[in-house]
Design an enzyme around this catalytic site. Structure first.
Site, mmCIF file in Angstrom:
data_model
loop_
_atom_site.group_PDB
_atom_site.id
_atom_site.type_symbol
_atom_site.label_atom_id
_atom_site.label_comp_id
_atom_site.label_asym_id
_atom_site.label_seq_id
_atom_site.Cartn_x
_atom_site.Cartn_y
_atom_site.Cartn_z
ATOM 1 N N LYS A 69 14.887 -49.284 51.152
ATOM 2 C CA LYS A 69 15.146 -48.227 50.175
ATOM 3 C C LYS A 69 16.630 -48.005 49.912
ATOM 4 O O LYS A 69 17.473 -48.096 50.791
ATOM 5 C CB LYS A 69 14.550 -46.901 50.672
ATOM 6 N N GLU B 89 19.468 -37.137 42.148
ATOM 7 C CA GLU B 89 18.395 -36.176 42.445
ATOM 8 C C GLU B 89 18.974 -34.806 42.759
ATOM 9 O O GLU B 89 18.399 -33.772 42.398
ATOM 10 C CB GLU B 89 17.558 -36.675 43.616
ATOM 11 N N SER C 128 16.778 -44.932 53.580
ATOM 12 C CA SER C 128 15.672 -44.207 54.187
ATOM 13 C C SER C 128 15.721 -44.442 55.695
ATOM 14 O O SER C 128 16.083 -45.526 56.149
ATOM 15 C CB SER C 128 14.355 -44.718 53.615
ATOM 16 N N HIS D 101 8.461 -39.687 23.823
ATOM 17 C CA HIS D 101 7.246 -39.477 24.641
ATOM 18 C C HIS D 101 7.243 -40.380 25.863
ATOM 19 O O HIS D 101 6.178 -40.720 26.374
ATOM 20 C CB HIS D 101 5.968 -39.709 23.828
#
Ligand code: ARG
Length: 457
Positions: free
Chosen positions: A283, A290, A277, A156
């Protein structure tokens, strides 16, 4: 030049031709079409359509064509032939003249395309098998060096019980081992040749189709011509293989994306598979992961797409079936790229052991241990579960780990608790105790790694 001039008095509308032509994607079947044509020319000798000499001339010309095609497959795209089958035939006629016009005797593009695509799929399967193995090897190699890296395991998405990074790696190895066995399975049903099924009713020449199948490296010939030209199960199966495996890769990516967050910070990804970024200088984004997760979607789409295309098609061949290729090509390319990318991500991955350990110690991941300890002292499990629940509430109230509660505090929940509880609550003991087959104990994980290495070598 179209292949069917005789019956037509008007040229095809350019817009129809654009919609109809498949060369811009089926050029990828060039090698298979040529190989299939060589085998077919040999079959034509056995039924007296070609002499041995004619066959040799055709085979030689097809050989040159194959060299041409292997050197620059994309050169085919300059042609305005309808599809790869027309292209090969045209080029052959250019090379050997009228003799080339005999090759299509007794053959149809319907059995031809089914044969080409199966041959292509067989080749892909062998390459995919290698890539699936390579990723398993990368996972096992990562597991080998992270057997000591304790981290929280989740259910969970809540910290549940401690595991090791190695155990996590071996979980994905299992998934890929199943992907591998699915591919092996698919290969078996792929290994049947449709060539010699003609347009739909079989070829009118008494060709030994099993012999022909053997020349092409197939185990046997198909049993029913109607089915042979309209069967695309192998494409569906391969797409299912890809779809399932991409789900595995997507979950792998999602896990690592989470491990890589500032909040978890269990791992650091290599600069080679991350990007920055344009706005935020701090970043370092997990783009490779992804994209693996994102590309999973198009592969599921390709499977669903072909299912829908085939659903409701009457026997036998229909032009709808030309729609099988783009999705299949794209899905298998995508799968292959993602398998390679996942291995590359593992290659430069650093596990931050201290941070993993710290997180494993928080979140009461050893609560089950305390319950099992009470069971060992004769408390029924249900009752033990309740007692530990209360102890956890108290530990949360004090802002401490379970093992940081004093014995006096712990004994308030059960007088059976003694000093001997503390070693039980240690992370290492949580791991060690799970020593039944498949468990996270270091012994079992080392065994799993050893077995996987044997299987993959
Ligand atoms: N380009 C076609 C395909 O990919 C080849 C078969 C064409 N057959 C036909 N009868 N039009 O399906």
């Amino acid at each position: 030049m179209a292949l069917w001039g005789g019956r037509f008095s008007q040229a095809a509308d350019q817009r129809f031709k654009t919609l109809n032509d498949s060369l811009r994607f089926d050029y990828r079947l060039a090698e298979q079409d040529i190989t299939g044509s060589v085998a077919w020319s040999k079959a034509l000798v056995t039924v007296g359509i070609l002499t041995t000499d004619e066959q040799l001339r055709l085979e030689e010309a097809l050989g040159f064509l194959l060299e041409e095609v292997s050197a620059s497959p994309e050169a085919i795209l300059a042609s305005d032939a309808e599809d790869i089958h027309s292209w090969v035939e045209q080029r052959l006629i250019e090379k050997v003249g009228d003799l080339g016009k005999k090759l299509h005797t007794g053959r149809s593009r319907n059995d031809q395309v089914a044969t080409d695509l199966k041959l292509w799929c067989k080749l892909q399967v062998s390459e995919l098998l290698a890539a699936v193995k390579q990723l398993q090897l990368a996972l096992v190699a990562t597991a080998e060096i992270t057997q000591d890296a304790v981290m929280p395991g989740y259910t969970h998405f809540q910290r549940a019980q401690p595991v090791t990074f190695a155990h996590w790696c071996m979980a994905y190895t299992e998934m890929l081992a199943r992907d591998e066995s699915r591919l092996q399975d698919t290969l078996e049903r792929l290994d049947v040749s449709p060539l010699g099924s003609g347009a739909l009713a079989g070829t009118a020449y008494e060709i030994d189709r099993d012999q022909l199948a053997g020349w092409l490296g197939f185990a046997s010939a198909t049993r029913n011509s109607l089915d042979s030209v309209s069967d695309r199960d192998y494409a569906l199966e391969l797409l299912s293989n890809a779809a399932i495996s991409m789900v595995h890769l997507s979950r792998f990516a999602e896990d690592l994306i989470f491990f890589n967050t500032g909040e978890a910070a269990f791992i650091e990804l290599s600069d080679r598979v991350t990007s920055g970024s344009s706005l935020m200088p701090q970043k370092k984004n997990p783009d490779a992961l992804e994209l693996i997760r994102g590309k999973c979607g198009r592969v599921q789409g390709a499977l669903t797409g072909l299912m829908m295309t085939l659903k409701g098609l009457p026997l036998a061949y229909n032009k709808d079936m030309q729609e099988d290729k783009e999705g299949l090509f794209d899905a298998l390319d995508t799968w292959m790229d993602c398998l390679h990318m996942a291995a590359l991500v593992l290659d430069g991955l650093r596990v931050k052991r201290d941070r993993c350990q710290e997180a494993a110690q928080q979140g009461y991941a050893n609560a089950t241990e305390l319950a099992d300890y009470l069971v060992g002292k004769g408390v029924p499990f249900r009752e033990a579960h309740h007692i530990v629940g209360e102890a956890v509430v108290e530990a949360i109230r004090q802002g401490k780990a379970l093992e940081a509660l004093s014995l006096v505090d712990l004994q308030r929940f059960s007088s059976t608790i003694g000093e001997d509880v503390y070693p039980i609550l240690a992370l290492q003991s949580c791991l060690d105790k799970r020593s039944a087959k498949g468990g996270v104990s270091p012994k079992q994980v080392a065994y799993a790694i050893g077995e996987a290495k044997k299987r993959l070598s």
